[in-house]
Design a protein around this motif. Structure first.
Motif, PDB file in Angstrom:
ATOM      1  N   UNK A 140       0.706  -1.215   0.027  1.00 31.36           N
ATOM      2  CA  UNK A 140       0.000   0.052  -0.118  1.00 31.36           C
ATOM      3  C   UNK A 140       1.118   1.414   0.010  1.00 31.36           C
ATOM      4  N   UNK A 141       1.619   1.285   0.998  1.00 36.89           N
ATOM      5  CA  UNK A 141       2.503   2.524   1.139  1.00 36.89           C
ATOM      6  C   UNK A 141       3.518   2.793   0.197  1.00 36.89           C
ATOM      7  N   UNK A 176      -9.091 -11.789   8.152  1.00 36.28           N
ATOM      8  CA  UNK A 176      -8.318 -10.521   8.137  1.00 36.28           C
ATOM      9  C   UNK A 176      -8.234  -9.762   6.891  1.00 36.28           C
ATOM     10  N   UNK A 177      -8.545 -10.809   5.775  1.00 33.90           N
ATOM     11  CA  UNK A 177      -8.588 -10.263   4.594  1.00 33.90           C
ATOM     12  C   UNK A 177     -10.019  -9.366   4.293  1.00 33.90           C
ATOM     13  N   UNK A 178     -10.966 -10.089   5.156  1.00 30.80           N
ATOM     14  CA  UNK A 178     -12.340  -9.657   4.752  1.00 30.80           C
ATOM     15  C   UNK A 178     -12.539  -8.308   5.483  1.00 30.80           C
ATOM     16  N   UNK A 179     -11.924  -8.258   6.614  1.00 33.79           N
ATOM     17  CA  UNK A 179     -11.673  -6.687   7.578  1.00 33.79           C
ATOM     18  C   UNK A 179     -10.936  -5.871   6.599  1.00 33.79           C
ATOM     19  N   UNK A 219      -7.378   2.346 -15.583  1.00 32.56           N
ATOM     20  CA  UNK A 219      -6.994   1.658 -14.482  1.00 32.56           C
ATOM     21  C   UNK A 219      -8.451   1.833 -13.547  1.00 32.56           C
ATOM     22  N   UNK A 220      -8.909   0.957 -12.996  1.00 35.43           N
ATOM     23  CA  UNK A 220      -9.900   1.096 -12.059  1.00 35.43           C
ATOM     24  C   UNK A 220      -9.221   1.378 -10.518  1.00 35.43           C
ATOM     25  N   UNK A 221      -9.323   2.624 -10.310  1.00 35.52           N
ATOM     26  CA  UNK A 221      -8.354   3.015  -9.240  1.00 35.52           C
ATOM     27  C   UNK A 221      -9.170   2.457  -8.006  1.00 35.52           C
ATOM     28  N   UNK A 222     -10.376   2.764  -7.819  1.00 30.63           N
ATOM     29  CA  UNK A 222     -10.957   2.272  -6.593  1.00 30.63           C
ATOM     30  C   UNK A 222     -10.713   0.912  -6.221  1.00 30.63           C
ATOM     31  N   UNK A 223     -10.866  -0.018  -7.214  1.00 28.33           N
ATOM     32  CA  UNK A 223     -10.592  -1.330  -7.152  1.00 28.33           C
ATOM     33  C   UNK A 223      -9.305  -1.739  -6.745  1.00 28.33           C
ATOM     34  N   UNK A 224      -8.323  -1.080  -7.181  1.00 25.90           N
ATOM     35  CA  UNK A 224      -6.868  -1.276  -7.062  1.00 25.90           C
ATOM     36  C   UNK A 224      -6.671  -1.032  -5.771  1.00 25.90           C
ATOM     37  N   UNK A 225      -7.099   0.141  -5.151  1.00 23.18           N
ATOM     38  CA  UNK A 225      -6.981   0.451  -3.747  1.00 23.18           C
ATOM     39  C   UNK A 225      -7.381  -0.594  -2.520  1.00 23.18           C
ATOM     40  N   UNK A 226      -8.668  -0.857  -3.034  1.00 26.66           N
ATOM     41  CA  UNK A 226      -9.185  -1.994  -2.118  1.00 26.66           C
ATOM     42  C   UNK A 226      -8.312  -3.271  -2.246  1.00 26.66           C
ATOM     43  N   UNK A 227      -7.996  -3.376  -3.337  1.00 23.88           N
ATOM     44  CA  UNK A 227      -7.108  -4.628  -3.576  1.00 23.88           C
ATOM     45  C   UNK A 227      -5.960  -4.595  -2.662  1.00 23.88           C
ATOM     46  N   UNK A 228      -5.376  -3.365  -2.524  1.00 24.81           N
ATOM     47  CA  UNK A 228      -4.240  -3.227  -1.870  1.00 24.81           C
ATOM     48  C   UNK A 228      -4.349  -3.382  -0.492  1.00 24.81           C
ATOM     49  N   UNK A 229      -5.599  -3.075   0.246  1.00 28.34           N
ATOM     50  CA  UNK A 229      -5.967  -3.248   1.603  1.00 28.34           C
ATOM     51  C   UNK A 229      -5.999  -4.634   1.743  1.00 28.34           C
ATOM     52  N   UNK A 230      -6.704  -5.376   0.805  1.00 34.46           N
ATOM     53  CA  UNK A 230      -6.782  -6.765   1.075  1.00 34.46           C
ATOM     54  C   UNK A 230      -5.637  -7.587   1.091  1.00 34.46           C
ATOM     55  N   UNK A 231      -4.624  -7.224   0.148  1.00 31.50           N
ATOM     56  CA  UNK A 231      -3.219  -8.009   0.388  1.00 31.50           C
ATOM     57  C   UNK A 231      -2.483  -7.718   1.509  1.00 31.50           C
TER      58      UNK A 231
END
Ligand code: ATP
Ligand code: MG
Lengths: 270, 389
Positions: B118-119, B162-165, B280-292
């Motif tokens: 993420x960071x 944790x991924x769900x959260x 690029x679907x920016x929103x999706x990639x941000x959420x993905x970074x949170x999940x990973x």
């Protein structure tokens, strides 16, 4: 090179109005763009030129009116999906991915033509890698065809490029999406005459290689406006003042007043 | 920036030498640092590290040389790495505290690698990695205590929880950016901490105790590990387990970095609007970074819970998140090696500076600042990608 009058419409806007806060940045503007056509857009600062591009690319949602790409409504389609449908753009103040290599900037332009997700990247690495390497090869070819000088600098960070090369890179990155319509917002801004000439040649070459590509180009540089587009649309205070070949629109007095000003009047007289 | 010059192939031998020597020197250095009791030795070793950094900063050619060697001999590098990591506990002479520090450092390395998605890759300031770590720890501990789930099942289950959260945290974050986004993640961390502190089934402020020791093929992780007649302390079990997790995290990190996903993250880091305009679907990639991020942090949390056998909300505070963030920033954003070195350094420093008792944190801060003055982009900064070589 003229566009045949029978060429089909790719992009059209109808009755486009854009209110931003209290300001009407665009009022009931209509436009058309045919396949293979180059449309120039001129108008004084604040006329609404960039606003029009932002509406077409889904950055803004118009207050009323609609944009259609090959007959399909684009209103409300998110920006990233509009790219996938075939509209690419550059920005007035160039917006490159400055800390990535020149090549990576173009590879990112292939995003809509590649598929690998997190799962593929981790568990089907071979496939994901092959796909990305194909995209990189494509990007290399594209860079080479847009500008050899740029291709030679492909491993440098994009942020280190000179102004003219930034513009070229932005065009290459946009072309990487394989667009049907390419929108250029003041590609020559901040360049001297010789850079502008070189850029114009590059744009011509790009169009020659892609006879079907339709281009909308916002410009302030009159030499460019006079020679590159097939047709010019004039915007002023968010309204359409005129639309036609440069030779015609430059004679309209209101256009001269509103935009071309004294300098162009002299041009016309010369 | 200079990029690796193509050297004649006659250098293969010297490349191999570099690839063998550098990890060995690194391991020897880490061993000395872990075993150093005398504060003068600790300071001396830190000074030596600083000198190495200065040399690397002054001689970029040397750095590229080492990098090219590792890129060329990547198989040998992997082999050397595995041998060094496997053999390292034997070099610690049965020092359980040193082994313990290794385990904790490696868990932090995983957390830092998680946050780096993420960071480092996407420039999303997530102050909730510590919370994801805690969610993983609590989820696995609760499964084990209440349902008798074994460690090996609790591990993936906790990562999924944790991924769900992580996804949940990603959703409000989609609409915010920069400082506001940071605030959302801070709030999430606080909420998680408060819930852990106040809910009954999480044991409140006392936390959870008596988390069972993992077993593998009848071997309990609380028993000494006997290898070829050589007995290693029980911590060695967790040493190898965390090393495996670090390895998996590195593989994840590398593969994602060198993929279309890593590029998309980098694109939105550099310019979100331009990224959207490349499709690029920016929103999706941000959420993905949170999940990973949450996925890996969840793993680390589980190992931690089963390692110490006792967890409480105070193990997963806001300060933990800030520490992880410092590791990424000081180590080097978007650079895997940098992030790992950052994690080790920041975990070990406070322990090794204990001699300075009250001034410990002061020294800690000063050291980090000094290192950052030598290497302003982090210990090992981000590198440009290359294709096809
Ligand atoms: N996001 C926004 N919010 C409020 N007003 C805006 C916004 N974007 C543009 N405007 C206003 O809309 C009007 C049209 O702006 P626009 O950027 O389209 O002009 P332009 O023709 O591209 O001008 P320039 O030649 O300076 O680029 C201007 O008055 C501008 O200040
Ligand atoms: Mg504009």
């Amino acid at each position: 090179m003229a566009v045949s009058s029978s060429a089909p419409l790719v992009l059209e806007g109808e009755n486009l109005t854009m209110r931003l806060g209290g300001l009407v940045a665009m009022a009931e503007v209509a436009f058309t763009l045919k396949r293979g056509e180059i449309l120039g857009i001129i108008g004084p600062n604040g006329a609404g030129k960039s606003t029009l591009l932002n509406i077409i690319t889904g950055i803004y949602i118009p207050s009323s009116g609609e944009v259609r790409l090959e007959g399909q409504r684009l209103n409300g389609v998110p920006a990233h999906k509009i790219v996938a449908r075939g509209i690419a753009r550059t920005f007035q103040s160039s917006r490159l991915f400055a800390d990535l290599s020149v090549l990576d900037n173009v590879v990112i332009g292939r995003h809509t033509h590649t598929k690998a997700g997190v799962f593929d990247a981790i568990f089907r690495r071979r496939r994901a890698k092959a796909e990305l390497e194909a995209a990189a090869a494509h990007a290399e070819d594209l860079l080479k065809s847009v500008s050899r000088g740029l291709h030679a600098q492909r491993h440098r960070p994009a942020g280190e490029l000179a102004q003219a090369d930034r513009r070229r890179l932005e065009i290459a990155r946009a072309l990487a999406t394989d667009p049907k319509v390419l929108l250029l917002d003041e590609p020559s801004s901040g360049m001297d005459d010789s850079d502008t000439d070189a850029l114009m040649d590059d744009i011509r070459a790009v169009c020659a290689q892609r006879p079907d590509l339709a281009l909308m180009i916002i410009e302030h540089d009159m030499r460019l406006v006079a020679s590159l587009p097939h047709r010019v649309m004039v915007l002023d205070y968010g309204q359409k003042l005129a639309d036609g070949p440069y030779e015609e629109i430059r004679k309209i007095p209101r256009v001269q007043e509103a935009y071309l000003g004294r300098k162009a009047t002299q041009h016309a007289g010369a | 920036m200079a990029h690796p010059s193509t050297q004649p192939s006659g250098n293969a031998l010297s490349a191999a030498f570099i690839v063998i020597a550098v990890p060995l020197i690194g391991a020897a250095f880490l061993r000395q640092f872990l075993l150093a009791e005398d504060w003068r030795l600790v300071l001396g070793l830190l000074a030596l590290f600083a000198v190495v950094l200065v040399v690397l900063e002054r001689l970029p050619a040397l750095e590229t040389r080492i990098e090219t060697a590792f890129a060329r001999q990547s198989r040998l590098a992997l082999l050397v790495g595995i041998v060094v990591v496997l053999g390292f506990p034997f070099a610690l002479g049965g020092n359980t505290y040193a082994l313990h520090l290794c385990v904790i450092s490696m868990l932090y390395a995983v957390l830092a690698l998680a946050l780096n998605f993420q960071l480092g890759s996407a420039n999303i300031p997530n102050f909730a990695t510590g919370a994801s770590y805690g969610i993983g720890a609590y989820a696995s501990a609760l499964l084990a205590l209440n349902f008798g789930v074994s460690f090996w099942l609790a591990l993936p289950a906790a990562a999924v929880v944790a991924t769900i959260f992580g996804f949940l945290l990603g959703i409000p974050s989609m609409r915010t950016r920069d400082s506001y986004l940071a605030l959302v993640t801070i709030a999430f961390g606080v909420v998680v901490h408060q819930l852990l502190n106040n809910l009954d089934f999480t044991g409140g402020p006392n936390g959870l105790v008596g988390i069972p020791v993992p077993e593998l093929f009848g071997h309990a992780f609380s028993d000494p590990l006997v290898v070829f007649g050589h007995a290693l302390p029980p911590q060695a079990n967790f040493y190898y387990l965390s090393a495996l997790l670090v390895f998996i995290s590195i593989v994840f990190a590398e593969r994602l970095h060198d993929s279309r996903v890593g590029l998309a993250w980098n694109a939105l880091r550099a310019d979100e609007l331009a990224a959207r305009c490349q499709g690029i679907n920016v929103t999706w990639y941000k959420v993905l970074a949170f999940a990973v991020d949450a996925f890996l942090a969840g793993f680390a949390g589980t190992i931690y819970a089963f390692y110490v056998g006792f967890i409480s909300p105070d193990n997963f505070t806001f300060l933990v998140s800030v520490t992880i963030m410092t590791m990424v920033i000081a180590g080097g954003m978007d650079n895997i090696l940098g992030v790992i070195v950052g994690a080790f350094l920041l975990t070990l420093l406070p322990e090794k500076l204990r001699a300075f008792s009250d001034y410990r944190i002061l020294f800690f801060g000063v050291t980090v600042i000094l290192f950052l003055m030598i290497r302003p982009q982090g210990l090992f900064p981000q590198r440009l990608r290359r294709y096809g070589d």
